[in-house]
Design an enzyme around this catalytic site. Structure first.
Site, PDB file in Angstrom:
ATOM      1  N   LYS A  42       0.987  -1.241   0.126  1.00  0.00           N
ATOM      2  CA  LYS A  42       0.587   0.187  -0.107  1.00  0.00           C
ATOM      3  C   LYS A  42       0.475   2.077   0.293  1.00  0.00           C
ATOM      4  O   LYS A  42       1.868   1.048  -0.104  1.00  0.00           O
ATOM      5  CB  LYS A  42      -1.118   0.216   1.174  1.00  0.00           C
ATOM      6  CG  LYS A  42      -0.258  -0.201   2.850  1.00  0.00           C
ATOM      7  CD  LYS A  42      -1.125  -0.262   3.676  1.00  0.00           C
ATOM      8  CE  LYS A  42      -0.142  -0.812   5.155  1.00  0.00           C
ATOM      9  NZ  LYS A  42      -0.755  -0.847   6.212  1.00  0.00           N
ATOM     10  N   TYR A 270      14.064  30.147   8.970  1.00  0.00           N
ATOM     11  CA  TYR A 270      13.073  30.713   9.957  1.00  0.00           C
ATOM     12  C   TYR A 270      13.005  31.035  11.073  1.00  0.00           C
ATOM     13  O   TYR A 270      13.151  29.920  12.058  1.00  0.00           O
ATOM     14  CB  TYR A 270      11.648  30.104   9.150  1.00  0.00           C
ATOM     15  CG  TYR A 270      11.422  30.581   7.594  1.00  0.00           C
ATOM     16  CD1 TYR A 270      11.081  31.656   7.422  1.00  0.00           C
ATOM     17  CD2 TYR A 270      11.489  29.372   7.206  1.00  0.00           C
ATOM     18  CE1 TYR A 270      11.108  31.446   6.244  1.00  0.00           C
ATOM     19  CE2 TYR A 270      11.118  30.040   4.966  1.00  0.00           C
ATOM     20  CZ  TYR A 270      11.309  30.475   4.844  1.00  0.00           C
ATOM     21  OH  TYR A 270      10.796  30.555   3.477  1.00  0.00           O
TER      22      TYR A 270
HETATM   23  C1  LIG Z   1      -0.652  -2.184   6.664  1.00  0.00           C
HETATM   24  C2  LIG Z   1      -0.656  -3.577   6.942  1.00  0.00           C
HETATM   25  C3  LIG Z   1       0.061  -4.344   7.247  1.00  0.00           C
HETATM   26  C4  LIG Z   1       1.189  -4.456   6.855  1.00  0.00           C
HETATM   27  O1  LIG Z   1       2.432  -3.962   7.946  1.00  0.00           O
HETATM   28  P1  LIG Z   1       3.795  -4.438   8.270  1.00  0.00           P
HETATM   29  O2  LIG Z   1       4.218  -3.468  10.011  1.00  0.00           O
HETATM   30  O3  LIG Z   1       4.328  -2.960   7.728  1.00  0.00           O
HETATM   31  O4  LIG Z   1       4.349  -5.030   8.446  1.00  0.00           O
HETATM   32  C5  LIG Z   1      -0.484  -5.584   7.695  1.00  0.00           C
HETATM   33  N1  LIG Z   1      -2.087  -5.597   7.573  1.00  0.00           N
HETATM   34  C6  LIG Z   1      -2.939  -4.434   7.740  1.00  0.00           C
HETATM   35  C7  LIG Z   1      -4.180  -4.991   7.813  1.00  0.00           C
HETATM   36  C8  LIG Z   1      -2.485  -3.161   7.329  1.00  0.00           C
HETATM   37  O5  LIG Z   1      -3.011  -2.261   6.987  1.00  0.00           O
END
Ligand SMILES: *Cc1c(COP(=O)(O)O)cnc(C)c1O
Length: 382
Positions: A42, A270
């Site tokens: 993702k 800044y």
């Molecule tokens: C993002 C996600 C993962 C992966 O998690 P990591 O900690 O990056 O390995 C697994 N399951 C779900 C439902 C997620 O949303």
């Protein structure tokens, strides 16, 4: 395999695809052989770039992909892979039909979703693959574990759904092993509330990267969902997963755009949050929060220049960050600066950088912006 030329890039990420593949193979080797590998890609493969990462994961032999939403699943299909894809986020009503037509697997947490997907499957003329999600304490997606039976039975009755998996998600796998164990137990109890459930006929999954620390004998679990760890980043300092010996896939770089002397007493950037205590040489780096250097690292982070750690002075700005190079001889315009990665004998991990930013590595990766070209190394050469 890249947009533009690394030698003239102002701020860029190097991505080591060979390291990614080694990581996947090491993670697999650390798990019982029957465990399927769901590669979580993702958010543009955690900022690493979906097409290249997905292509290499297919080569490394993952079993299934997981993405957040329909747009990401379509982007994954555009890379040319026909590997199965699981959508982790809820589908909105307007999306059911498209997901059904494309054959993506959907997550189901409620009767409403099951009914909508069933109707979409009927309209599309093919059953919709679903994974039933159980809330064992995350308090987000999934049917509450004590109430799973009705949804299980409903899915069984709906003719246009094909149940392929049952899963849950841990709330604190990197912080609270006792609660993770509790969630595993609640999940097993919930499976027992599903009459006729045959774990061997379904993907049964709970573990994300941090969960792998406590997977042990696996029980009925026969799949894992791995995101962060495949990119070579541990979910917490001191993680038991350090023994798996994954390596970071991404490093983050900028250049020295200007070197100049400033007198003691001058303020930097800044808001004038840093005042020089000595006559100083500063380097103005060609990266800022517009590239994904969080403003939160102002006056906190260090950056490698000529292999030495140089403190960030004052606030990070949109396009530039100022570092103190007074103690580093010979710094010149166009020198490479390493925000995350290795240089000379120095190394700054994504975890350390994220701590300076007061955040977690997941967010740091997602924060690296589109302005930053990704350069891919360790390709397969075809
Ligand atoms: C993002 C996600 C993962 C992966 O998690 P990591 O900690 O990056 O390995 C697994 N399951 C779900 C439902 C997620 O949303």
């Amino acid at each position: 395999m890249s947009d533009g030329n690394r030698a003239s890039a102002r701020c860029w990420a190097d991505i080591d695809l060979a390291a990614l593949e080694r990581n996947v193979r090491l993670i697999r080797a650390s798990l019982p052989a029957h465990i399927s590998y769901v590669a979580v890609v993702k958010a543009d493969a955690y900022g690493h770039g979906l097409p290249q990462i997905a292509g290499r994961l297919v080569h490394a032999g993952v079993d299934l992909f997981a993405v957040a939403n329909l747009a990401e699943a379509m982007a994954l299909r555009e890379t040319g892979t026909d590997w199965p894809v699981l959508l982790l986020s809820p589908l909105l009503p307007g999306e059911d039909r498209r997901a059904a037509e494309r054959g993506f697997a959907a997550t189901v947490s409620s009767a409403g979703e099951a009914d909508r997907l069933n109707a979409a499957g009927q309209a599309a003329g093919q059953p919709v693959t679903v994974h039933l999600k159980i809330d064992t304490g995350m308090g987000r997606l999934g049917v509450w574990h004590e109430e799973v039976t009705a949804l299980w039975e409903r899915i069984g009755r709906l003719p246009h759904l094909r149940l392929a998996g049952v899963f849950t998600h841990f709330a604190s796998p990197d912080e609270d092993a006792a609660f993770t164990t509790e969630q595993r137990q609640r999940f097993l109890a919930a499976l027992a509330r599903c009459p006729g459930l045959d774990p061997a006929a379904l993907l049964i999954h709970a573990d994300n990267s941090a969960g792998l620390e406590t997977i042990e004998g696996a029980g009925p679990f026969n799949a894992v969902r791995v995101g962060l760890l495949q990119f070579g980043i541990l979910p917490r300092a001191g993680s038991l997963l350090a023994s798996v010996r994954t390596e970071p896939v991404l490093s983050f770089h900028a250049r020295v755009g200007l070197v100049k002397r400033l007198p003691a007493g001058a303020s930097v950037s800044y808001g004038r949050t840093h005042t020089l205590r000595r006559d100083s040489t500063v380097a103005i780096l060609t990266a800022g929060y517009g590239d994904g250097v969080p403003r939160a690292v102002s006056n906190r982070a260090q950056v490698l220049v000529r292999g030495q750690r140089c403190p960030v002075l004052g606030r990070v700005t949109m396009d530039q960050t100022v570092v103190d190079v007074t103690d580093v001889p010979g710094v010149e315009v166009n020198d490479e600066a390493v925000l995350v990665g290795r240089q000379g004998g120095g190394a700054i991990s994504l975890a350390e950088f994220s701590q300076w930013a007061g955040t977690i590595p997941w967010e740091t990766l997602c924060a690296i912006t589109k302005r930053v070209p990704r350069f891919y190394h360790g390709g397969l050469g075809f």
